[in-house]
Enzyme design. Structure first.
Site, short mmCIF file in Angstrom:
data_model
loop_
_atom_site.label_atom_id
_atom_site.label_comp_id
_atom_site.label_asym_id
_atom_site.label_seq_id
_atom_site.Cartn_x
_atom_site.Cartn_y
_atom_site.Cartn_z
N ALA A 276 -30.46 2.26 -49.21
CA ALA A 276 -29.37 2.09 -48.14
C ALA A 276 -29.86 2.94 -46.62
CB ALA A 276 -28.12 2.85 -48.51
N MET A 277 -29.13 2.94 -45.79
CA MET A 277 -29.72 3.56 -44.51
C MET A 277 -28.56 4.11 -43.73
SD MET A 277 -32.18 4.33 -42.61
CE MET A 277 -32.32 5.23 -40.99
N GLU A 310 -25.99 8.94 -48.05
CA GLU A 310 -25.98 8.18 -46.52
C GLU A 310 -24.90 9.14 -45.61
OE1 GLU A 310 -28.44 6.55 -46.07
OE2 GLU A 310 -28.97 6.38 -48.12
#
Length: 871
Positions: A276-277, A310
C-alpha cells in the site's frame, strides 16, 4: 537515463537554493481509452501541464526541474518560452537565470505505465474497462508532472483532470466535476511522492467518521473505499471501514493532533507493486487485499495491519516528513510499529504482537544478516539506494527497535514525545535529532547513547542464557550472554557489527505443570549490557526446564538456548501454553536452522511433530513456509525427496484431522498442495478439482482451484488445455495471473525458454505478469530444467538493469537468480560476476550480493544437515 538518478548532494543543493509556493497540475486522461495516441510501438501518452511557482534565494542562479516523459511540447520560465529540445534531456529541465520569484509552466506528453510506476494503466480482461492509478515512491511523480522530486521541497498542490465520460477521478483533495473537468481542493504542503490520482469506473462505497475533539469542535471525515467493478461482489467495505474508524479513534486518542487531510479514500488497485501507499486522503492498496475466496483470519489481520500502517503515516511521514531518504525510518519504522500497536489495542486482532514476533521480525533478522545490512538510519546516496532500502531493516527492525524504545523510555513518554513532535514540525521536514530531542524531553533518558546503539549501528545480537545450579537443583546464578553480530557485511556496516547493545528484556523460566503443560513460573526484567549480565532476581528459584531470554518479545535479538532448554523444546515444544512464548521459540529454532546450528531435517521433524498443535493461524502459516524453505534450500540434496515425502504425509494427516470448515483445515490443504509430489498426492488434488474426492468442510473455491492447478502443472499433471479451460471458468484479471504462473511452471524446456524470453528479452508483459512468470519459472522440482539459465543470468542482468525500469529490474535480478542451482559452482560464478563488475550500479551489485549470501547460507546449512543423522 542520464540525470534520472538524483543524488543526495544534488537534492541538498537544490533545497538550499529553492523553496516552493505551490503547484497547479492539469492532466488530460481521455487518451486512456480507445486507440493509442502514439505511433506503432510508441508508448500511450497523456497530456500533463504543470504550473510551478517557487522562490530562489540566489537570483541569477541555475537549477533544474524533474520530468521523465517521451516529449515536451512547451516550456515557459517567467513568461519566456524556452526551446524544449535545448532545456529538456528526458529526465531534467534546465532552469537558468532564476529570479527571486519564479513561475515555470511545462506542457508535456507523459507515458502511461505498465510497470506500476508513475501513472499505471490497466485494462480489465473481464469487461475491457480501463483503470488508472498513480504510484510514486520514492521518485516517480516526475513521470506524471514536472516537479522538484525530493521530499523536503514540500508545497500545496491543486490538481485538475479531464477523464473519459462516465469515469470518476480522485486525488488527495476533495474533487468535483465542473464543466467536464474534475477540480480538486488544494492540499496542505506535502511532498511530491505522496500526491496521487486514481481514475476510472471504480466501484465506490461511502461512509463517514465523526468525533468530538477535546476542544468541543466536531470533526467529520468523509470515508470512501473503491475497487474494480469486477471485484465489487467480493468487496467487504464494511470491514475495511470498521478497521478504519477504529484506527482513527486510536490515533486521535493518542496523538492529540486531528487528522489533517480532510477526506480519507482507500483505493484497492490492480497490478500494484507494493502492499500500500500512504498518499494523504487517497491511500492506495494492492487489490489482493480483496479476497476472492476463503482465507484465514491471518489474511484479515494482515489487511488490518496494512490499513493502520498507512493511517499512521498520515502523521509519521505525511504531516512530518524526513528531509532525505537517509531517515526513511522516521516514517516506515514508526508506521510499522504503530500498525501493530494500534491493531492490538483498537481492533479484534488482539494477538497481533504474536504475528509481529514470528513474521515481521523474521524479515528483519534475514535482512540484518545480509552483506547489505545497514543501520536503521541508512546512508542513502541516491534514488537507487532509496528504492532498495524499503527493506526488512527500515520496516521491521526499525519497528522492533521502537518496541524496545517503548520498554526503555516508557509508553507515556513515547506517546507524549510523538505529540510534541507533530506539533513542533507539522508540515515540515525532520532529521533523526529532531525526534530524539523531544523523546529526551519526555523520558528524561539519554537518547543519544540509545540512538547510537540501536539506530546507527547494524546487525543483530544473540542472547543466550547461562544457568548454574546448586546441589538442591536451584538456580545459583542465571546470566544472559550477549554476542555481537557476525556477517560478511559491506564496509559501511561492518564496523558497527561488533556493537553490544543495551537490551531491556524479560527472562522467563518455564517448567511442566499440570497435565504436562509447559508454563512460566518465574519472570524478571533486566537491562542487559555488555557481554554478560546477571539476573539477580532469579537466583534461588527452582531449576527451569526452559529459559526464554526475550520473553514477551521486548527487544530485538536472536534468542539462543542452553542445552537443557533445547532438549525441552525438542520434546515438549507443543506443550508451551502461551502462544507468544511458543512463537518466539519457533522463531529462535528457525534462526538456528538458518545459521547452520540445527540440521534442517531436525527443524522439519519439529514441524511434523508439533505444528498440528499450533493454535495461532499466522504462526502455523509461517511454520509451513519455513518448513518448505528448509526442505528446498537447507536440507542436504540427497535427503530432500525424503523430506518432501514426510511433509506431504504429515500435511495430509493434519488436513484429515483438522476441524471441518476451519481455517486450520484450509491452511493444511494449501500446505499439502505445496509439498504434494507422489502419484497418489497428485491424484488426490485432481480429485479435489473434479469433485471425485472430498474432505468434509473443505470448500474448493476458485482461488483454491488455482492453488491445486499450480502444483499439478509443475509436476506435468495439468497441461495447457487444462489451464485454458480453467481460465475460461475464471476469465478475470486474477485468473489470468494464475494461468500465466501455472503455464510457466510446467516441466518443459520449451516452456522455460518461452518464460525466460517473455521476461528477459521483452518488455511487453505488465509488472504483475512479469511477477507471475518468474514465480512459475522457478520450481524446486525443476532444478535440472532451469540449470542452463544460470550462466545466462549473469550475461543479461546488467543489460536488463540498464534497459528496464528499476521495479522490473529488481524483480528480474532477484527472481531469476539461480538459487535452485545450489552448488559451489554457482557460488563461484556469482563471485566471478561480482569480481568482474565492480563498476556496475551499486544497487544492482547489492541485489546480487544479497542473493549470493542466501546461496552461501544454504550451502552451509546443507553441510550441517548432511552431517546429521535421520529425524
Amino acid at each position: 537515463m542520464p540525470g534520472e538518478n538524483l543524488s543526495r548532494d544534488e537534492a541538498q543543493e537544490r533545497a538550499a537554493l529553492l523553496s516552493v509556493d505551490g503547484y497547479e497540475v492539469f492532466l488530460d486522461l481521455r487518451s486512456a481509452v480507445g486507440e493509442s495516441n502514439g505511433d506503432e510501438g510508441a508508448p500511450r501518452t497523456f497530456r500533463s501541464v504543470t504550473t510551478l511557482r517557487f522562490r530562489c534565494s540566489e537570483p541569477g542562479a541555475a537549477s533544474f526541474a524533474d520530468l521523465i516523459a517521451p516529449s515536451v511540447t512547451a516550456v515557459s520560465l517567467n513568461g519566456k518560452d524556452l526551446d524544449p529540445s535545448e532545456v529538456f534531456d528526458g529526465a531534467r529541465i534546465t532552469l537558468e537565470d532564476l529570479r527571486e520569484e519564479n513561475e515555470l509552466v511545462v506542457d508535456a506528453q507523459c507515458a502511461y505505465s505498465r510497470t506500476g510506476e508513475g501513472m499505471h494503466r490497466f485494462v480489465d480482461p473481464e469487461d475491457g474497462e480501463v483503470y488508472l492509478y498513480t504510484q510514486y515512491e520514492p521518485a516517480d511523480s516526475r513521470r506524471v508532472f514536472a516537479n522538484f522530486e525530493q521530499p523536503d521541497l514540500k508545497a500545496p498542490f491543486r490538481f485538475s483532470a479531464q477523464a473519459p465520460e462516465g469515469w470518476t477521478v480522485w486525488s488527495n483533495g476533495v474533487g468535483e466535476l465542473s464543466d467536464g473537468c474534475w477540480q480538486f481542493a488544494e492540499t496542505k504542503p506535502i511532498s511530491t511522492y505522496i500526491t496521487a490520482v486514481v481514475a476510472g469506473p471504480y466501484h465506490y462505497v461511502e461512509d463517514s467518521y465523526e468525533r468530538v475533539l477535546d476542544d468541543g469542535t466536531r470533526l467529520e471525515i468523509p470515508l470512501g473505499a473503491m475497487c474494480r467493478k469486477g471485484l465489487a461482489k467480493h468487496f467487504d467495505a464494511d470491514d475495511i471501514f470498521l478497521v478504519t474508524k477504529q484506527g482513527l479513534d486510536f490515533f486521535h486518542d493518542n496523538f492529540d493532533y486531528p487528522y489533517p487531510f480532510g477526506k480519507y479514500d482507500q483505493a484497492f488497485v490492480p497490478e500494484y507493486n507494493l502492499g500500500a501507499m500512504e498518499n494523504p486522503g487517497c491511500v492506495t492498496f494492492r487489490e489482493e487485499f480483496i479476497f476472492r475466496g476463503r482465507v484465514t483470519q491471518a489474511s484479515y489481520e494482515r489487511r488490518a495491519n496494512v490499513i493502520l500502517h498507512e493511517m499512521a503515516h498520515m502523521w509519521f511521514g505525511d504531516l512530518v516528513t524526513m528531509r532525505w531518504w537517509d531517515d526513511l525510518w522516521l516514517k516506515e519504522s514508526f508506521a510499522d510499529f504503530m500498525g501493530s500497536f494500534s491493531m492490538v489495542e483498537a481492533t479484534r486482532f488482539s494477538s497481533g504482537w504474536i504475528t509481529f514476533a514470528n513474521n515481521r521480525k523474521a524479515w528483519a533478522y534475514r535482512a540484518d544478516q545480509l552483506p547489505s545490512t545497514h543501520p536503521v538510519t541508512a546512508d542513502i546516496r541516491d534514488l537507487e539506494d532509496a528504492k532498495l532500502n524499503f527493506d526488512g531493516i527500515t520496516y521491521a527492525k526499525g519497528a522492533s527497535v521502537l518496541k524496545q524504545l517503548v520498554a526503555y523510555a516508557g509508553r507515556d513518554a513515547f506517546l507524549e514525545g510523538a505529540r510534541r513532535y507533530f506539533k513542533r514540525h507539522a508540515y515540515g521536514n525532520t532529521r533523526l535529532g529532531d525526534l530524539l530531542s523531544v523523546l529526551e524531553e519526555t523520558s528524561g533518558r539519554d537518547m543519544t547513547t540509545w540512538s547510537r546503539a540501536w539506530l546507527q549501528t547494524a546487525g543483530v545480537n544473540s542472547l543466550t542464557p547461562q544457568v548454574t545450579l546448586n546441589a538442591d537443583g536451584r538456580v545459583t546464578e542465571l546470566a544472559v550472554l550477549q554476542e555481537a553480530a557476525a556477517s560478511a557485511a559491506s564496509e559501511d556496516a561492518a564496523e558497527s557489527l561488533g556493537e553490544l547493545r543495551p537490551h531491556r528484556v524479560a527472562v522467563g523460566l518455564y517448567h511442566r505443570g499440570e497435565g504436562g503443560a509447559l508454563v512460566r513460573y518465574a519472570r524478571a526484567e533486566v537491562d542487559v549490557e555488555g557481554p554478560r549480565t546477571t539476573v539477580a532476581e532469579l537466583a534461588g528459584v527452582e531449576a527451569p526446564e526452559l529459559v526464554l531470554v526475550n520473553d514477551d518479545d521486548l527487544t530485538y535479538c536472536k534468542i539462543r538456548f542452553d542445552e537443557t532448554s533445547l532438549a525441552t523444546l525438542r520434546a515438549h515444544l507443543g506443550d508451551i501454553t502461551d502462544p507468544l512464548a511458543r512463537a518466539l521459540c519457533w522463531s529462535a529454532l528457525w534462526n538456528l536452522t538458518r545459521d547452520a546450528l540445527m540440521p534442517a531435517r531436525d527443524f522439519i521433524g519439529l514441524v511434523l511433530r508439533f505444528a498440528g498443535q499450533e493454535s495461532d493461524i499466522g504462526v502455523l502459516q509461517m511454520l509451513h513456509a519455513w518448513a518448505n524453505s528448509a526442505r528446498t534450500h537447507y536440507a542436504a540434496p540427497d535427503w530432500r525427496a525424503e523430506g518432501g515425502r514426510l511433509l506431504a504425509e504429515g500435511a495430509l494427516r493434519e488436513l484429515r484431522l483438522a476441524e471441518p470448515g476451519s481455517q486450520h483445515q484450509l491452511t493444511w490443504a494449501r500446505f499439502f498442495t505445496s509439498v504434494a509430489s507422489s502419484a497418489a498426492d497428485l491424484q488426490l488434488l485432481r480429485g479435489f478439482l473434479d469433485g471425485t474426492a472430498r474432505i468434509d468442510g473443505l470448500e474448493v473455491d476458485q482461488e483454491l482451484r488455482w492453488t491445486f492447478l499450480g502444483s499439478l502443472a509443475s509436476r506435468g499433471a495439468a497441461d495447457e488445455q487444462a489451464l485454458a479451460t480453467e481460465l475460461a471458468r475464471d476469465d478475470t484479471a486474477s485468473g489470468k495471473r494464475h494461468q500465466v504462473r501455472c503455464l510457466a511452471a510446467r516441466p518443459s524446456a520449451a516452456v522455460k525458454a518461452q518464460a525466460w524470453a517473455c521476461v528477459v528479452e521483452s518488455d511487453k508483459l505488465s509488472n504483475a505478469l512479469v511477477e507471475a512468470t518468474i514465480a512459475g519459472f522457478q520450481q524446486p522440482s525443476q532444478a535440472e530444467l532451469t540449470a542452463p539459465y544460470a550462466a545466462r543470468y549473469f550475461e543479461v542482468i546488467e543489460r536488463v538493469w540498464a534497459e528496464r525500469s528499476i521495479q522490473i529490474g529488481m524483480d528480474v535480478v532477484r527472481g531469476l537468480f539461480p538459487h535452485l542451482q545450489d552448488s559451489p559452482e554457482t557460488l563461484a560464478a556469482t563471485d566471478a560476476w561480482l569480481g568482474s563488475h565492480e563498476q556496475a550500479p551499486p544497487a544492482l551489485r547489492r541485489l546480487v550480493l544479497e542473493s549470493r549470501d542466501d546461496l552461501a547460507r544454504a550451502l552451509r546449512a546443507q553441510h550441517c544437515d548432511g552431517a546429521s543423522g535421520p529425524v
